[in-house]
Design a protein around this motif. Structure first.
Motif, PDB file in Angstrom:
ATOM      1  N   LYS A   1       0.932  -1.260   0.071  1.00 44.36           N
ATOM      2  CA  LYS A   1      -0.149   0.040   0.002  1.00 44.36           C
ATOM      3  C   LYS A   1       0.900   1.171  -0.046  1.00 44.36           C
ATOM      4  N   ALA A   2       1.931   1.402   0.843  1.00 41.56           N
ATOM      5  CA  ALA A   2       2.979   2.366   0.985  1.00 41.56           C
ATOM      6  C   ALA A   2       3.642   2.552  -0.510  1.00 41.56           C
ATOM      7  N   VAL A   3       3.889   1.555  -1.149  1.00 46.20           N
ATOM      8  CA  VAL A   3       4.455   1.855  -2.519  1.00 46.20           C
ATOM      9  C   VAL A   3       3.646   2.574  -3.438  1.00 46.20           C
ATOM     10  N   SER A   4       2.162   1.954  -3.330  1.00 43.73           N
ATOM     11  CA  SER A   4       1.334   2.496  -4.433  1.00 43.73           C
ATOM     12  C   SER A   4       0.830   4.107  -3.964  1.00 43.73           C
ATOM     13  N   VAL A   5       0.686   4.384  -2.753  1.00 41.94           N
ATOM     14  CA  VAL A   5       0.172   5.536  -2.447  1.00 41.94           C
ATOM     15  C   VAL A   5       1.469   6.678  -2.589  1.00 41.94           C
ATOM     16  N   LEU A   6       2.827   6.266  -2.586  1.00 42.53           N
ATOM     17  CA  LEU A   6       3.859   7.035  -2.864  1.00 42.53           C
ATOM     18  C   LEU A   6       3.976   7.236  -4.391  1.00 42.53           C
ATOM     19  N   HIS A   7       3.789   6.187  -5.060  1.00 37.25           N
ATOM     20  CA  HIS A   7       3.769   6.254  -6.523  1.00 37.25           C
ATOM     21  C   HIS A   7       3.005   7.089  -7.128  1.00 37.25           C
ATOM     22  N   LYS A   8       1.586   7.246  -6.453  1.00 35.67           N
ATOM     23  CA  LYS A   8       0.685   8.196  -7.025  1.00 35.67           C
ATOM     24  C   LYS A   8       0.915   9.553  -6.538  1.00 35.67           C
ATOM     25  N   ALA A   9       1.306   9.695  -5.232  1.00 36.26           N
ATOM     26  CA  ALA A   9       1.679  11.020  -4.657  1.00 36.26           C
ATOM     27  C   ALA A   9       2.669  11.672  -5.524  1.00 36.26           C
TER      28      ALA A   9
END
Ligand code: ADP
Ligand code: ASP
Ligand code: MG
Length: 407
Positions: A394-402
């Motif tokens: 989840k952390a990887v996903s949200v950082l990728h998006k942010a």
């Protein structure tokens, strides 16, 4: 006739995982060879062979001798190189396979993570004179005392880069199961974007922080000798990613990629007496156990004692904990706790040198998603957070998006 160019082509385990894939690789090698090129191929063990060998050994012993492990682990590449030579010959082209020793890869004696000292490459050049395609077993070398060594996991990448240097190759191509280097692991984030180019510095940082697509040590060598690498897919003709010294653009991007490493564990020593020399004593003991300590955090001392936490590779946790318990008793510290449910999520980018507020943006993104940060570390071009393993993807996903990496 024009002078023949020299190409090094490296194929990873998934590219030669079965007979069909092996035949596909053989065709690609022949295609390159017929362009008036000398081809030196480096090949990894088929599929998950190396993992399976390791598992077998650990079924027989909790602590298998490193020399025997190298004897075992190096056989995977010997099999795949011979099979690939057979497949190439079947296509009507002359090929010869060699193991690391036969092409003169001499290493130090550090079993399982040996350093290459010299490569003669003479046998390869002789084979080129006979118009042969050369297929070298990756990941291995030999000490001056004729002991077989391996070059660390993912070490076929290192064999390829080192051979490219020794042969003064025109190109070093790394063929794998993805079409290049992505903004993050495409298996985790499907919106991940393939990069046209990435610098040695960024790739080294990404590899060191968990992007397994390239072995970090191989990038160090490529950087030292300025050997551009082309990372691409063995199953498609699409252009991949060039790993280069400098990008062809004027300004660096601030965040280039997100990485994840789930192969670390954390040790905490509680109630350590807060006086000079104690940290030195602790880490001296741990390093004597041949453990690679990474991130270290010491808490503020309130009552003349302090807690110290550090991370180690998960595979070294048992010996690290044993060494830490020993020194903890000696210096009169408290409990030693271990945790293996951690993950390190990092953002990487050369532009961080000149942009501000990136750390804050990373921490805010994690906070907004209710992801707790346990430890923090930074380098010139990365920010790294240790978090709970359950939150990793989840952390990887949200950082990728942010950081808008999909754009
Ligand atoms: P090989 O067997 O060819 O050496 P690896 O399994 O070592 O291949 O590396 C390829 C894998 O690396 C990909 O399947 C992908 O899941 C993973 N990977 C992790 N991070 C990245 C990234 N940033 N870009 C591309 N692939 C990545
Ligand atoms: N077979 C070795 C490994 O799995 C080396 C490599 O694939 O590069 O680590
Ligand atoms: Mg690999």
């Amino acid at each position: 006739m024009a002078k023949k160019s020299i190409v090094v082509m490296k194929f990873g385990g998934s590219s030669v995982a079965n007979v069909e894939r092996m035949q596909n690789v053989a065709r690609r090698i022949v295609e390159t060879k017929t362009k008036n090129t000398n081809v030196a191929v480096v090949v990894s063990a088929m599929g998950d062979t190396t993992d399976e060998f390791e598992e077998l050994a650990f079924k027989l012993s909790k602590n298998p001798p490193v020399r025997e492990m190298d004897m075992l682990m190096s056989t995977g590449e010997q099999i795949s190189s011979a099979l690939l030579a057979i497949a190439v010959k079947e296509l009507g082209h002359d090929a010869v396979s060699f193991n690391g020793n036969q092409v003169g890869i001499v290493t130090d004696t550090n079993h399982s993570k040996a350093m290459i000292q010299t490569i003669s490459g003479a046998r390869i050049k002789d084979a080129f004179k006979d118009n042969k395609i050369v297929i070298v077993a990756g990941f291995q070398g030999m000490t001056e005392n004729n002991e077989i060594t391996t070059l660390g996991r993912g070490g076929s990448d290192l064999t390829a880069v080192a051979l490219a240097k020794a042969l003064d190759a025109d190109v070093c191509e790394i063929y794998t199961d993805v079409t290049g280097i992505y903004t993050t692991d495409p298996r985790i984030v499907k919106e991940a974007r393939k990069l046209k180019q990435i610098t040695f510095d960024e790739m080294l940082e990404m590899a060191s922080l968990g992007a397994q697509v390239m072995q970090a040590r191989s990038i160090e060598v490529a950087k030292r000798f300025n050997i551009p690498l082309h990372v691409r897919s063995s199953l498609s003709k699409e252009e991949g990613t060039m790993i280069v010294k400098k990008l062809e653009k004027i300004e660096d991007i601030c965040v280039t990629g997100v990485t994840l490493n789930k192969n670390e564990a954390k040790i905490t020593i509680c109630a350590v007496p807060d006086k000079p020399g104690i940290a030195a004593q602790i880490f001296d003991e741990v390093s004597k156990a041949d453990v690679n300590v990474d991130l270290i955090v010491q808490n503020v001392s309130r009552d003349k004692t302090t807690d110290i936490s550090f991370t180690v590779p998960k595979s070294e946790l048992a010996k690290a904990t044993a060494a830490t318990r020993k020194i903890s008793d000696k210096i009169g510290a408290g409990d030693v706790l271990e945790a293996s449910n951690i993950a390190r999520v990092s953002i990487v980018g050369s532009g961080m040198r000149s942009h501000h507020g990136i750390a804050a943006a990373m921490f805010k993104t994690l906070a907004d998603n209710k992801i707790n940060i346990d430890m923090i570390s930074t380098s010139e071009i990365s920010i790294q957070c240790i978090i709970n393993k359950e939150d990793a993807e989840k952390a990887v996903s949200v950082l990728h998006k942010a950081f808008e990496l999909e754009k």
